[in-house]
Scaffold this motif. Structure first.
Motif, PDB file in Angstrom:
ATOM      1  N   ILE A 101       0.834  -1.201   0.000  1.00 24.86           N
ATOM      2  CA  ILE A 101       0.000   0.000   0.000  1.00 24.86           C
ATOM      3  C   ILE A 101       0.867   1.248   0.000  1.00 24.86           C
ATOM      4  CG2 ILE A 101      -1.842  -1.249   1.214  1.00 24.86           C
ATOM      5  CD1 ILE A 101      -1.062   0.365   3.722  1.00 24.86           C
ATOM      6  N   THR A 102       2.150   1.097  -0.400  1.00 23.63           N
ATOM      7  CA  THR A 102       3.111   2.198  -0.273  1.00 23.63           C
ATOM      8  C   THR A 102       2.635   3.458  -0.974  1.00 23.63           C
ATOM      9  OG1 THR A 102       4.910   0.581  -0.220  1.00 23.63           O
ATOM     10  CG2 THR A 102       5.504   2.875  -0.623  1.00 23.63           C
ATOM     11  N   GLY A 103       2.262   3.319  -2.253  1.00 20.52           N
ATOM     12  CA  GLY A 103       1.908   4.511  -3.016  1.00 20.52           C
ATOM     13  C   GLY A 103       0.732   5.240  -2.411  1.00 20.52           C
ATOM     14  N   MET A 104      -0.319   4.479  -2.052  1.00 25.30           N
ATOM     15  CA  MET A 104      -1.504   5.112  -1.489  1.00 25.30           C
ATOM     16  C   MET A 104      -1.201   5.760  -0.143  1.00 25.30           C
ATOM     17  SD  MET A 104      -3.599   4.526  -3.906  1.00 25.30           S
ATOM     18  CE  MET A 104      -5.277   4.789  -3.287  1.00 25.30           C
ATOM     19  N   ALA A 105      -0.388   5.064   0.664  1.00 22.43           N
ATOM     20  CA  ALA A 105      -0.082   5.599   1.993  1.00 22.43           C
ATOM     21  C   ALA A 105       0.761   6.860   1.916  1.00 22.43           C
ATOM     22  CB  ALA A 105       0.626   4.535   2.824  1.00 22.43           C
ATOM     23  N   MET A 106       1.755   6.847   1.043  1.00 22.28           N
ATOM     24  CA  MET A 106       2.631   8.023   0.947  1.00 22.28           C
ATOM     25  C   MET A 106       1.852   9.230   0.410  1.00 22.28           C
ATOM     26  SD  MET A 106       5.466   7.147   2.241  1.00 22.28           S
ATOM     27  CE  MET A 106       6.580   8.466   1.743  1.00 22.28           C
ATOM     28  N   ASN A 107       0.738   8.946  -0.339  1.00 26.10           N
ATOM     29  CA  ASN A 107      -0.092  10.034  -0.847  1.00 26.10           C
ATOM     30  C   ASN A 107      -1.304  10.285   0.050  1.00 26.10           C
ATOM     31  OD1 ASN A 107       1.242  10.818  -3.397  1.00 26.10           O
ATOM     32  ND2 ASN A 107       0.849   8.668  -3.967  1.00 26.10           N
ATOM     33  N   LYS A 108      -1.316   9.581   1.198  1.00 23.16           N
ATOM     34  CA  LYS A 108      -2.354   9.762   2.198  1.00 23.16           C
ATOM     35  C   LYS A 108      -3.741   9.478   1.614  1.00 23.16           C
ATOM     36  CE  LYS A 108       0.251  13.007   5.062  1.00 23.16           C
ATOM     37  NZ  LYS A 108       1.530  12.690   4.431  1.00 23.16           N
ATOM     38  N   ARG A 109      -3.817   8.410   0.888  1.00 16.41           N
ATOM     39  CA  ARG A 109      -5.080   7.980   0.294  1.00 16.41           C
ATOM     40  C   ARG A 109      -5.392   6.557   0.748  1.00 16.41           C
ATOM     41  NH1 ARG A 109      -4.938   9.008  -6.039  1.00 16.41           N
ATOM     42  NH2 ARG A 109      -7.098   8.280  -5.749  1.00 16.41           N
ATOM     43  N   GLY A 110      -6.675   6.252   0.764  1.00 19.18           N
ATOM     44  CA  GLY A 110      -7.090   4.944   1.193  1.00 19.18           C
ATOM     45  C   GLY A 110      -6.781   3.879   0.161  1.00 19.18           C
ATOM     46  N   TYR A 111      -6.632   2.636   0.682  1.00 22.06           N
ATOM     47  CA  TYR A 111      -6.310   1.484  -0.167  1.00 22.06           C
ATOM     48  C   TYR A 111      -7.412   0.447   0.018  1.00 22.06           C
ATOM     49  CZ  TYR A 111      -4.058  -2.773  -1.869  1.00 22.06           C
ATOM     50  OH  TYR A 111      -3.786  -3.967  -2.525  1.00 22.06           O
ATOM     51  N   THR A 112      -7.862  -0.186  -1.109  1.00 21.44           N
ATOM     52  CA  THR A 112      -8.898  -1.210  -1.077  1.00 21.44           C
ATOM     53  C   THR A 112      -8.240  -2.590  -1.137  1.00 21.44           C
ATOM     54  OG1 THR A 112     -10.455   0.260  -2.204  1.00 21.44           O
ATOM     55  CG2 THR A 112     -10.934  -2.108  -2.227  1.00 21.44           C
ATOM     56  N   PHE A 113      -8.503  -3.424  -0.095  1.00 18.31           N
ATOM     57  CA  PHE A 113      -7.931  -4.781  -0.045  1.00 18.31           C
ATOM     58  C   PHE A 113      -8.488  -5.629  -1.177  1.00 18.31           C
ATOM     59  CE2 PHE A 113      -7.374  -3.728   4.522  1.00 18.31           C
ATOM     60  CZ  PHE A 113      -6.015  -3.986   4.621  1.00 18.31           C
ATOM     61  N   THR A 114      -7.642  -6.480  -1.684  1.00 15.68           N
ATOM     62  CA  THR A 114      -8.074  -7.428  -2.704  1.00 15.68           C
ATOM     63  C   THR A 114      -8.365  -8.793  -2.106  1.00 15.68           C
ATOM     64  OG1 THR A 114      -5.783  -8.069  -3.173  1.00 15.68           O
ATOM     65  CG2 THR A 114      -6.719  -6.254  -4.468  1.00 15.68           C
ATOM     66  N   ASN A 115      -7.823  -9.095  -0.886  1.00 18.37           N
ATOM     67  CA  ASN A 115      -7.985 -10.411  -0.249  1.00 18.37           C
ATOM     68  C   ASN A 115      -9.372 -10.526   0.372  1.00 18.37           C
ATOM     69  OD1 ASN A 115      -7.070 -12.995   0.934  1.00 18.37           O
ATOM     70  ND2 ASN A 115      -7.379 -11.861   2.863  1.00 18.37           N
ATOM     71  N   THR A 116      -9.987 -11.714   0.193  1.00 17.15           N
ATOM     72  CA  THR A 116     -11.310 -11.983   0.766  1.00 17.15           C
ATOM     73  C   THR A 116     -11.332 -13.304   1.539  1.00 17.15           C
ATOM     74  OG1 THR A 116     -11.976 -13.088  -1.287  1.00 17.15           O
ATOM     75  CG2 THR A 116     -12.491 -10.703  -1.044  1.00 17.15           C
ATOM     76  N   GLU A 117     -10.141 -13.860   1.818  1.00 16.38           N
ATOM     77  CA  GLU A 117     -10.105 -15.165   2.488  1.00 16.38           C
ATOM     78  C   GLU A 117      -9.239 -15.115   3.755  1.00 16.38           C
ATOM     79  OE1 GLU A 117      -8.627 -17.972  -0.286  1.00 16.38           O
ATOM     80  OE2 GLU A 117     -10.341 -17.806  -1.671  1.00 16.38           O
ATOM     81  N   LYS A 118      -9.565 -16.112   4.652  1.00 18.33           N
ATOM     82  CA  LYS A 118      -8.759 -16.294   5.867  1.00 18.33           C
ATOM     83  C   LYS A 118      -8.760 -17.744   6.265  1.00 18.33           C
ATOM     84  CE  LYS A 118     -12.403 -15.472   9.288  1.00 18.33           C
ATOM     85  NZ  LYS A 118     -12.453 -16.828   9.837  1.00 18.33           N
ATOM     86  N   THR A 119      -7.770 -18.161   7.031  1.00 15.58           N
ATOM     87  CA  THR A 119      -7.715 -19.529   7.576  1.00 15.58           C
ATOM     88  C   THR A 119      -7.857 -19.522   9.096  1.00 15.58           C
ATOM     89  OG1 THR A 119      -5.300 -19.428   7.715  1.00 15.58           O
ATOM     90  CG2 THR A 119      -6.257 -20.358   5.698  1.00 15.58           C
ATOM     91  N   ALA A 120      -7.590 -18.397   9.730  1.00 14.03           N
ATOM     92  CA  ALA A 120      -7.720 -18.282  11.193  1.00 14.03           C
ATOM     93  C   ALA A 120      -9.171 -18.074  11.570  1.00 14.03           C
ATOM     94  CB  ALA A 120      -6.861 -17.130  11.696  1.00 14.03           C
ATOM     95  N   GLU A 121      -9.490 -18.147  12.846  1.00 13.03           N
ATOM     96  CA  GLU A 121     -10.860 -17.982  13.320  1.00 13.03           C
ATOM     97  C   GLU A 121     -11.318 -16.536  13.191  1.00 13.03           C
ATOM     98  OE1 GLU A 121     -11.271 -19.426  17.268  1.00 13.03           O
ATOM     99  OE2 GLU A 121     -10.773 -21.515  16.769  1.00 13.03           O
ATOM    100  N   GLU A 122     -10.352 -15.575  13.285  1.00 10.50           N
ATOM    101  CA  GLU A 122     -10.743 -14.181  13.290  1.00 10.50           C
ATOM    102  C   GLU A 122     -10.088 -13.440  12.134  1.00 10.50           C
ATOM    103  OE1 GLU A 122     -11.391 -12.787  17.826  1.00 10.50           O
ATOM    104  OE2 GLU A 122      -9.319 -13.403  17.378  1.00 10.50           O
ATOM    105  N   TRP A 123     -10.778 -12.354  11.754  1.00 13.93           N
ATOM    106  CA  TRP A 123     -10.192 -11.399  10.824  1.00 13.93           C
ATOM    107  C   TRP A 123      -9.395 -10.390  11.645  1.00 13.93           C
ATOM    108  CZ3 TRP A 123     -10.443 -12.010   5.663  1.00 13.93           C
ATOM    109  CH2 TRP A 123     -11.414 -12.834   5.135  1.00 13.93           C
ATOM    110  N   GLY A 124      -8.374  -9.823  11.011  1.00 16.78           N
ATOM    111  CA  GLY A 124      -7.597  -8.812  11.723  1.00 16.78           C
ATOM    112  C   GLY A 124      -6.741  -7.984  10.791  1.00 16.78           C
ATOM    113  N   ILE A 125      -6.465  -6.756  11.215  1.00 18.83           N
ATOM    114  CA  ILE A 125      -5.661  -5.832  10.433  1.00 18.83           C
ATOM    115  C   ILE A 125      -4.243  -5.776  11.029  1.00 18.83           C
ATOM    116  CG2 ILE A 125      -5.286  -3.402   9.832  1.00 18.83           C
ATOM    117  CD1 ILE A 125      -7.478  -4.619   8.234  1.00 18.83           C
ATOM    118  N   ASN A 126      -3.225  -5.833  10.138  1.00 21.48           N
ATOM    119  CA  ASN A 126      -1.846  -5.617  10.567  1.00 21.48           C
ATOM    120  C   ASN A 126      -1.162  -4.752   9.507  1.00 21.48           C
ATOM    121  OD1 ASN A 126       0.479  -5.654  12.013  1.00 21.48           O
ATOM    122  ND2 ASN A 126       0.766  -7.891  11.958  1.00 21.48           N
TER     123      ASN A 126
END
Length: 536
Positions: free
Chosen positions: A487-512
């Motif tokens: 998300i480097t370009g969007m972050a350095m320009n202080k703009r939001g980024y849209t995730f492309t991932n829609t899957e998980k293997t753990a019990e919970e979703w989380g942001i890192n």
């Protein structure tokens, strides 16, 4: 001394004028004669002594005798003397006297032994201290000298004090020895004794030499048994910092107040116990003293000054019976070891240039076996403090949260070990931090109820020319292998980024979020001061 008459002129001498004087002369032949002279010095008459004893011969004139010529009227009335002493030679006037008479006189020769009294005897050296009734004692004094070399006889005396009142002097044996033996009385009313002595050379006595006045005790001194071991070594370690002074005292007389005392070197005297004797039962004593801060203590009270290492010190213990009786002093030698700071393994050293947090193994130990408190620090900031176990492996490490803020410069790591007395050792390691890549990631990801679809990251970062930054984020942070999205370009320009991932293997979703900064060829520091953001 008395004058001894040695001889008389064979015939009377007539003095016919008051201007005549008499003088004693020695003739060339060595005879003693008396001459009478007119006032103008011319001789009127003379006469010689004859039949005198040998000591009056000229050859015997010495400083052992003093002579005089005595002039008397024939009726026996004394007119005067002409004294002389000594004279050696011939035709010499030894002395003269004028006689204001006109009469017949008798002339006599008299002698007296010359003697100097001996010097006063030297001071008394025995006895000493408190004396015991019934004891056999020795009385000793210093020698006298005699100018004439005469044999000296000593006349010693003593006198008792009865209930404090001085009694009559009593003579001891008179001889030329400087020592006398005396058995003291057992009379309990006699409480003191003193001595005096004078010297006699066969003619004259010296002055008296007086002793001190000695106290006579009529009790039996107590005996003492000391159990404390000899040649102990004390240190400040637990189990090595105590000295038990114990034993017993026995007084065979009843109703005496027996006090047992102890002293270390010349320090403060401490009472160990005090009790009334019954004549048969020993009186026990026991007291524990401690060694700390280089001194001997009774509780919190120091009894000595600082004690030196590697030399013998002395414990003295004795018993007093309250009647002047003191037991033999029991002594024990001991040594001390000053407290030593804990020992930290390894050596002070420079670790060089590091790009990763160091890991340094070490051990600590205390030679006195005391508890050790260890404090680890980075640039003076505490990493951790704990009570260490001697000879146990520990590792000095810098936590990540303390490592990351460290500037790219020299730093100091220290291990500080302190014992229970406060003695401290410090081990120091220096290093210079250098980084070409910094990777930062959230320690605790944010939990979300559903998969986050967008994220906004606004970094406060300085990226100098020649360096690069990469910013990544994921919405499945709790997976074993999260899906990181750049998300480097969007972050350095202080703009939001849209995730492309829609899957998980753990019990919970989380942001890192993670940042990767590479110095590259930049000559300035890359700085990430912080960041903000949001997600939905």
């Amino acid at each position: 001394m008395a004058w001894e008459r040695l001889g008389q002129l064979a015939s009377n001498v007539t003095i016919v004028t008051t201007t005549v004087r008499t003088a004693v002369n020695i003739s060339a032949s060595g005879n003693l004669s008396v001459g009478f002279y007119w006032s103008d010095g011319s001789q009127h008459s003379s006469a010689a002594f004859s039949g005198l004893p040998s000591r009056s011969n000229v050859s015997q004139y010495s400083d052992k005798y003093r002579y005089r010529v005595k002039v008397e009227r024939t009726t026996g009335a004394h007119l005067g003397y002409v004294e002389f002493n000594p004279f050696i030679g011939t035709d010499r006037e030894a002395g003269s006297a004028n006689f204001s008479v006109s009469t017949n006189v008798n002339v006599f020769l008299e002698a007296e032994i010359i003697n100097t009294a001996p010097t006063t005897p030297g001071s008394f050296t025995q006895p000493i201290g408190v004396l015991k009734g019934g004891a056999n004692i020795t009385v000793t004094w210093g020698a006298s000298t005699d100018a004439e070399g005469n044999l000296i006889t000593y006349y010693p005396e003593y006198r008792y004090y009865q209930n404090g009142v001085a009694q009559s002097w009593v003579s001891i044996a008179n001889n030329n020895s400087l020592t006398r033996a005396l058995t003291l009385t057992t009379d309990k009313t006699i409480d003191k004794i003193e001595f005096r002595v004078r010297a006699f050379d066969g003619t004259s006595y010296s002055s008296y030499r007086d002793s001190l006045v000695f106290t006579i005790g009529h009790n039996t001194i107590p005996t003492l048994t000391l159990n404390t071991a000899n040649n102990l070594t004390l240190s400040e370690a637990v189990g090595q910092n105590e000295i038990l002074v114990d034993g017993s005292a026995l007084d065979t007389e009843s109703n005496n107040t027996v006090t047992i005392k102890a002293q270390f070197n010349n320090g403060t005297i401490r009472n160990l116990n005090s009790a009334i004797s019954n004549g048969s039962m020993p009186i026990p004593f026991s007291k524990l003293f401690t060694y700390s801060d280089k001194k001997i203590f009774d509780g919190d009270t120091p009894l000595t000054v600082e004690l030196a290492e590697h030399v013998d010190h002395t414990l003295k213990v004795w018993a007093e019976d309250g009647q002047g009786g003191i037991s033999t002093v029991a002594e024990r030698k001991f040594r001390v070891i000053h407290n030593r700071p804990p020992v930290i393994s390894d050596n002070d050293r420079d670790l060089g240039t590091l790009m990763e947090s160091p890991s340094i193994p070490y051990q600590v130990n205390d030679l006195e076996g005391q508890a050790i408190t260890v404090t680890e620090k980075i640039n003076g900031q505490v990493i951790r403090t704990f009570e260490a176990t001697p000879n146990t492996d520990y590792t000095l490490e810098i936590p990540i949260e303390m490592w990351i803020p460290l500037q790219l410069q020299q730093h100091s790591l220290t291990i500080e070990a302190v014992d229970t007395i406060g003695a401290k050792s410090i081990r120091t390691f220096t290093f210079t931090r250098n980084e070409d890549t910094i990777l930062l990631e959230l320690k605790n990801p944010f939990v979300t109820d559903i998969a986050a679809s967008r994220i906004l990251v606004t970094p406060d970062v300085y990226v100098p020319i020649g360096s690069t930054i990469k910013i990544e984020a994921c919405n499945n942070a709790f997976d074993s292998e999260p899906t990181w999205e750049d998300i480097t370009g969007m972050a350095m320009n202080k703009r939001g980024y849209t995730f492309t991932n829609t899957e998980k293997t753990a019990e919970e979703w989380g942001i890192n979020i993670r940042f990767t900064l590479e110095k590259g060829t930049a000559s300035q520091q890359v700085r990430l001061e912080g960041f903000g953001g949001a997600f939905d």
